[in-house]
Write a protein that holds these residues in place. Structure first.
Motif, PDB file in Angstrom:
ATOM      1  N   THR A 119     -10.776  41.563   0.052  1.00  0.00           N
ATOM      2  CA  THR A 119     -10.979  40.573  -0.996  1.00  0.00           C
ATOM      3  C   THR A 119     -12.431  40.083  -1.000  1.00  0.00           C
ATOM      4  O   THR A 119     -13.203  40.349  -0.079  1.00  0.00           O
ATOM      5  N   ASN A 120     -12.761  39.326  -2.037  1.00  0.00           N
ATOM      6  CA  ASN A 120     -14.083  38.695  -2.079  1.00  0.00           C
ATOM      7  C   ASN A 120     -14.302  37.796  -0.865  1.00  0.00           C
ATOM      8  O   ASN A 120     -15.389  37.748  -0.281  1.00  0.00           O
ATOM      9  N   ASP A 121     -13.254  37.077  -0.467  1.00  0.00           N
ATOM     10  CA  ASP A 121     -13.362  36.195   0.702  1.00  0.00           C
ATOM     11  C   ASP A 121     -13.588  36.993   1.982  1.00  0.00           C
ATOM     12  O   ASP A 121     -14.237  36.512   2.913  1.00  0.00           O
ATOM     13  N   ALA A 122     -13.045  38.210   2.029  1.00  0.00           N
ATOM     14  CA  ALA A 122     -13.263  39.061   3.204  1.00  0.00           C
ATOM     15  C   ALA A 122     -14.743  39.405   3.350  1.00  0.00           C
ATOM     16  O   ALA A 122     -15.310  39.355   4.450  1.00  0.00           O
ATOM     17  N   PHE A 123     -15.378  39.745   2.251  1.00  0.00           N
ATOM     18  CA  PHE A 123     -16.816  40.046   2.295  1.00  0.00           C
ATOM     19  C   PHE A 123     -17.619  38.791   2.619  1.00  0.00           C
ATOM     20  O   PHE A 123     -18.665  38.865   3.282  1.00  0.00           O
ATOM     21  N   ALA A 124     -17.122  37.627   2.172  1.00  0.00           N
ATOM     22  CA  ALA A 124     -17.831  36.367   2.429  1.00  0.00           C
ATOM     23  C   ALA A 124     -17.831  35.999   3.915  1.00  0.00           C
ATOM     24  O   ALA A 124     -18.653  35.200   4.359  1.00  0.00           O
ATOM     25  N   THR A 195      -1.377  52.115  -7.986  1.00  0.00           N
ATOM     26  CA  THR A 195      -2.276  52.548  -9.047  1.00  0.00           C
ATOM     27  C   THR A 195      -1.862  53.973  -9.405  1.00  0.00           C
ATOM     28  O   THR A 195      -0.940  54.530  -8.799  1.00  0.00           O
ATOM     29  N   ALA A 196      -2.545  54.575 -10.370  1.00  0.00           N
ATOM     30  CA  ALA A 196      -2.139  55.903 -10.827  1.00  0.00           C
ATOM     31  C   ALA A 196      -2.279  56.967  -9.745  1.00  0.00           C
ATOM     32  O   ALA A 196      -1.597  57.990  -9.791  1.00  0.00           O
ATOM     33  N   ASN A 197      -3.154  56.754  -8.767  1.00  0.00           N
ATOM     34  CA  ASN A 197      -3.386  57.801  -7.758  1.00  0.00           C
ATOM     35  C   ASN A 197      -3.377  57.291  -6.323  1.00  0.00           C
ATOM     36  O   ASN A 197      -3.688  58.041  -5.402  1.00  0.00           O
ATOM     37  N   ALA A 198      -3.023  56.026  -6.124  1.00  0.00           N
ATOM     38  CA  ALA A 198      -3.123  55.478  -4.766  1.00  0.00           C
ATOM     39  C   ALA A 198      -2.193  54.286  -4.601  1.00  0.00           C
ATOM     40  O   ALA A 198      -1.706  53.709  -5.580  1.00  0.00           O
ATOM     41  N   THR A 199      -1.966  53.929  -3.335  1.00  0.00           N
ATOM     42  CA  THR A 199      -1.300  52.678  -3.000  1.00  0.00           C
ATOM     43  C   THR A 199      -2.340  51.770  -2.344  1.00  0.00           C
ATOM     44  O   THR A 199      -3.105  52.222  -1.490  1.00  0.00           O
ATOM     45  N   VAL A 200      -2.379  50.519  -2.762  1.00  0.00           N
ATOM     46  CA  VAL A 200      -3.408  49.588  -2.306  1.00  0.00           C
ATOM     47  C   VAL A 200      -2.778  48.484  -1.460  1.00  0.00           C
ATOM     48  O   VAL A 200      -1.727  47.932  -1.812  1.00  0.00           O
ATOM     49  N   TYR A 201      -3.447  48.180  -0.343  1.00  0.00           N
ATOM     50  CA  TYR A 201      -3.095  47.026   0.479  1.00  0.00           C
ATOM     51  C   TYR A 201      -4.339  46.137   0.528  1.00  0.00           C
ATOM     52  O   TYR A 201      -5.370  46.532   1.083  1.00  0.00           O
ATOM     53  N   ILE A 202      -4.248  44.964  -0.074  1.00  0.00           N
ATOM     54  CA  ILE A 202      -5.383  44.043  -0.124  1.00  0.00           C
ATOM     55  C   ILE A 202      -5.443  43.284   1.197  1.00  0.00           C
ATOM     56  O   ILE A 202      -4.439  42.724   1.646  1.00  0.00           O
ATOM     57  N   VAL A 203      -6.624  43.297   1.833  1.00  0.00           N
ATOM     58  CA  VAL A 203      -6.769  42.716   3.172  1.00  0.00           C
ATOM     59  C   VAL A 203      -7.796  41.588   3.176  1.00  0.00           C
ATOM     60  O   VAL A 203      -8.655  41.503   2.289  1.00  0.00           O
ATOM     61  N   ASP A 204      -7.713  40.736   4.212  1.00  0.00           N
ATOM     62  CA  ASP A 204      -8.563  39.533   4.236  1.00  0.00           C
ATOM     63  C   ASP A 204      -9.810  39.668   5.095  1.00  0.00           C
ATOM     64  O   ASP A 204     -10.567  38.704   5.247  1.00  0.00           O
ATOM     65  N   THR A 205     -10.046  40.863   5.654  1.00  0.00           N
ATOM     66  CA  THR A 205     -11.224  41.089   6.489  1.00  0.00           C
ATOM     67  C   THR A 205     -11.737  42.510   6.274  1.00  0.00           C
ATOM     68  O   THR A 205     -10.926  43.442   6.195  1.00  0.00           O
ATOM     69  N   VAL A 206     -13.040  42.668   6.156  1.00  0.00           N
ATOM     70  CA  VAL A 206     -13.639  43.997   5.988  1.00  0.00           C
ATOM     71  C   VAL A 206     -13.454  44.789   7.276  1.00  0.00           C
ATOM     72  O   VAL A 206     -13.693  44.274   8.385  1.00  0.00           O
ATOM     73  N   LEU A 207     -13.037  46.039   7.147  1.00  0.00           N
ATOM     74  CA  LEU A 207     -12.831  46.915   8.308  1.00  0.00           C
ATOM     75  C   LEU A 207     -14.140  47.646   8.622  1.00  0.00           C
ATOM     76  O   LEU A 207     -14.764  48.207   7.730  1.00  0.00           O
ATOM     77  N   MET A 208     -14.528  47.620   9.876  1.00  0.00           N
ATOM     78  CA  MET A 208     -15.781  48.263  10.281  1.00  0.00           C
ATOM     79  C   MET A 208     -15.488  49.459  11.186  1.00  0.00           C
ATOM     80  O   MET A 208     -14.827  49.323  12.217  1.00  0.00           O
ATOM     81  N   PRO A 209     -15.962  50.649  10.809  1.00  0.00           N
ATOM     82  CA  PRO A 209     -15.747  51.824  11.669  1.00  0.00           C
ATOM     83  C   PRO A 209     -16.548  51.729  12.942  1.00  0.00           C
ATOM     84  O   PRO A 209     -17.572  51.030  13.025  1.00  0.00           O
TER      85      PRO A 209
END
Length: 211
Positions: A119-124, A195-209
């Motif tokens: 989410t936007n808050d995750a990037f914030a 969505t037409a080609n994917a399943t989305v899970y909205i998360v509250d924190t950006v994932l870092m590899p």
């Protein structure tokens, strides 16, 4: 003998009429058998769109409910994932990053994938200096964003576990039911969005590899 025969026929006729009468009353109620009782239990009709389509999580309440809104669940289900995200008010920062990395076409063209969308808050949550650094480095940005894409389409029943990402690394999901955590820190706040080609899970924190 004739009287006994007539009496027997009369009893049979009464039973037949009684049976038909029961069937007619069931038909009037909406059909025979178990189907009428199931259709008569109307509470399902009052369930929210998110519950009926399988989405879950407190963050789903922020998704527009008007089907004509491009950010609604109904509208997102009709278009590929990058286009779907662009209509969702929770994901505007992610969309900007995806465009900056030149990943719109590749995400829209992918088939059968799962996207963990911050989410936007995750990037914030990311310190501005660090976020600006990532946004300025196209290679790093692409690495971070593709780490949010799993190369298989995951339903809630198959979500828990370790999954390979487009970036090449693995991410781990724990939990069950309607409560899931990714890599031990990022909570799914709105899950199982189609969505037409994917399943989305909205998360509250950006994932870092891992580096």
């Amino acid at each position: 003998m004739k009287r006994r025969l007539f009496a027997t026929v009369g009893v049979i006729t009464m039973l037949a009429v009684s049976g038909c009468g029961g069937t007619d009353s069931e038909d009037t109620a909406g059909g025979a058998g178990a189907t009428p009782s199931m259709s008569a239990s109307a509470p399902m009709a009052s369930a929210s769109p998110s519950m009926m389509s399988g989405q879950f999580g407190s963050g789903c309440a922020a998704v527009p409910t008007d089907p004509a809104n491009p950010g609604s669940f109904e509208a997102m289900a009709k278009v590929p994932v990058a286009t779907a995200a662009s209509g969702n008010p929770l994901l505007s920062t992610l969309v900007t990053a995806v465009k900056k990395a030149g990943l719109v076409d590749s995400l829209n063209g992918a088939q059968g994938v799962t996207v963990f969308a911050p989410t936007n808050d995750a990037f914030a949550k990311i310190p501005k200096a660090d976020l600006d650094k990532v946004l300025a480095d196209d290679a790093m940005l692409k690495k971070v964003l593709t780490y949010h894409v799993v190369t298989a389409q995951l339903s809630p029943d198959t979500l828990a576990g370790t999954h390979k990402t487009l970036q090449g690394g693995d991410l781990m999901v724990t939990g069950s039911g309607s409560s899931f955590t990714v890599n031990g820190t990022s909570m799914v706040v709105c899950g199982n969005v189609s969505t037409a080609n994917a399943t989305v899970y909205i998360v509250d924190t950006v994932l870092m590899p891992k580096s």
